[in-house]
Design a protein around this motif. Structure first.
Motif, PDB file in Angstrom:
ATOM      1  N   GLU A 277       0.828  -1.199   0.000  1.00 16.76           N
ATOM      2  CA  GLU A 277       0.000   0.000   0.000  1.00 16.76           C
ATOM      3  C   GLU A 277       0.864   1.251   0.000  1.00 16.76           C
ATOM      4  N   ILE A 278       1.941   1.221   0.759  1.00 19.67           N
ATOM      5  CA  ILE A 278       2.853   2.368   0.801  1.00 19.67           C
ATOM      6  C   ILE A 278       3.578   2.502  -0.532  1.00 19.67           C
ATOM      7  N   ASP A 279       4.067   1.394  -1.065  1.00 15.83           N
ATOM      8  CA  ASP A 279       4.854   1.438  -2.298  1.00 15.83           C
ATOM      9  C   ASP A 279       4.025   1.906  -3.489  1.00 15.83           C
ATOM     10  N   THR A 280       2.800   1.435  -3.592  1.00 22.73           N
ATOM     11  CA  THR A 280       1.975   1.854  -4.736  1.00 22.73           C
ATOM     12  C   THR A 280       1.605   3.325  -4.626  1.00 22.73           C
ATOM     13  N   TYR A 281       1.339   3.801  -3.396  1.00 21.10           N
ATOM     14  CA  TYR A 281       1.055   5.227  -3.261  1.00 21.10           C
ATOM     15  C   TYR A 281       2.279   6.063  -3.620  1.00 21.10           C
ATOM     16  N   LEU A 282       3.456   5.689  -3.101  1.00 21.43           N
ATOM     17  CA  LEU A 282       4.671   6.435  -3.423  1.00 21.43           C
ATOM     18  C   LEU A 282       4.933   6.425  -4.926  1.00 21.43           C
ATOM     19  N   THR A 283       4.654   5.319  -5.585  1.00 22.64           N
ATOM     20  CA  THR A 283       4.849   5.234  -7.026  1.00 22.64           C
ATOM     21  C   THR A 283       3.953   6.226  -7.750  1.00 22.64           C
ATOM     22  N   ALA A 284       2.674   6.237  -7.418  1.00 20.13           N
ATOM     23  CA  ALA A 284       1.740   7.147  -8.080  1.00 20.13           C
ATOM     24  C   ALA A 284       2.042   8.605  -7.733  1.00 20.13           C
ATOM     25  N   HIS A 285       2.434   8.839  -6.493  1.00 18.92           N
ATOM     26  CA  HIS A 285       2.787  10.182  -6.033  1.00 18.92           C
ATOM     27  C   HIS A 285       4.016  10.696  -6.788  1.00 18.92           C
ATOM     28  N   ALA A 286       5.062   9.885  -6.862  1.00 14.56           N
ATOM     29  CA  ALA A 286       6.268  10.279  -7.581  1.00 14.56           C
ATOM     30  C   ALA A 286       6.001  10.421  -9.078  1.00 14.56           C
ATOM     31  N   GLY A 287       5.099   9.613  -9.612  1.00 14.68           N
ATOM     32  CA  GLY A 287       4.766   9.705 -11.028  1.00 14.68           C
ATOM     33  C   GLY A 287       4.148  11.036 -11.389  1.00 14.68           C
TER      34      GLY A 287
END
Length: 324
Positions: A277-287
């Motif tokens: 959950e943390i990794d997917t949010y960080l991915t979308a946030h950084a994207g």
């Protein structure tokens, strides 16, 4: 976009300038508009001082009134900055519906003549957080943001009335010219672009929730006071999982050379989350940040692009460590 390499150099100086370069003065506003605002306030303006923080075009000023009161004004001409005017209208709609116990400046008046849009708030005598982050200030902000998320669950505003989350962008960076620029921003991201696109797609399954989130919770949208931090500028508020705003704040710690993981492990909104959950949010946030930094174009405010670059690189550094 600055030619910096996110994968080689660890930052420790905090984020770049926290104020945009396209502000205008109260004195430059049309006389008729200023008179209408003074009528709403019931007093004349005797002094106006531009305020730091944020990247919107237009006026962002403390108005000192003849009554002795101070108010904060943000205003813009919708003909020259239509997107900013739309954000101001959205912020007015959101802010006037927030509960009174949320640490947000109270909205006093909205002025909108179809061309000029202005919001008038109570003036908060505070300061932006120090950069690089001080540990005590970061802890204080995270405590406040955690309490705010709980207070805004369930959301007092429907998802349809809120904005769409500003997340994602990796699929737009696969073109050769953009991929070259992405490689300068983060060789790791360029090398793992297909994985980032896949994780970003999966993020849609992990960002459902019933909390009203600020959606742009960086140090330039926080005012520290003796009593409590205040959270300002709400046009990008959206409804989703209650942990997203605290993760956004935690990601900014990387710009100061701090490790966000101890904050994740101690915060009640994040310590029980599945790592994915943390990794997917960080991915979308950084994207979103990477796409903004790379595709904004030459007409964009350079301070905004520098900020998006620094924040995007910080989220990528954190994500890269976690994915190891």
């Amino acid at each position: 976009m600055p030619e910096t390499n996110a994968d080689d150099n660890e930052p420790n100086g905090g984020i770049p300038s926290m104020t945009g370069s396209r502000r205008i003065a109260w004195a430059a506003m049309p006389t008729k508009v200023k008179a209408s605002i003074e009528e709403l306030l019931g007093s004349t303006v005797v002094n106006a001082v531009s305020q730091p923080g944020g990247f919107s075009e237009g006026v962002a000023a403390r108005l000192h009134l003849a009554t002795g009161q101070n108010v904060f004004l943000k205003a813009v001409n919708s003909l020259t900055a239509p997107d900013v005017a739309r954000f101001h209208r959205q912020e007015g709609s959101i802010t006037q519906r927030l509960p009174s116990d949320v640490p947000v400046p109270r909205l006093l008046h909205i002025y909108d003549d179809g061309t000029w849009v202005a919001l008038l708030f109570e003036y908060i005598n505070g300061s932006l957080p120090a950069q690089p982050w001080r540990g005590d200030e970061l802890n204080q902000v995270l405590t406040t943001v955690t309490a705010m998320a709980l207070a805004l669950t369930p959301s007092p505003i429907s998802a349809s009335a809120a904005a769409q989350p500003r997340l994602g962008g990796w699929s737009h960076l696969a073109a050769p010219t953009q991929l070259t620029t992405l490689t300068r921003l983060s060789p790791w991201a360029a090398e793992h672009l297909n994985d980032l696109i896949r994780m970003e797609t999966a993020a849609a399954e992990t960002i459902s929730g019933d909390t009203l989130l600020h959606g742009d919770l960086y140090p330039f949208n926080i005012l520290l006071t003796a009593a409590s931090p205040y959270v300002i500028d709400w046009p990008h508020a959206w409804v989703g999982p209650r942990h997203c705003d605290v993760l956004t704040v935690m990601s900014t710690a990387v710009t100061s050379g701090l490790d966000p993981e101890p904050f994740v492990e101690s915060n009640p909104l994040t310590r029980h989350l599945h790592p994915y959950e943390i990794d997917t949010y960080l991915t979308a946030h950084a994207g979103f940040l990477a796409r903004l930094a790379i595709t904004a174009g030459p007409a964009a405010d350079p301070h905004l692009i520098n900020m998006a670059t620094a924040l995007g690189q910080a989220s990528l550094r954190w994500l890269r460590r976690r994915r190891r």
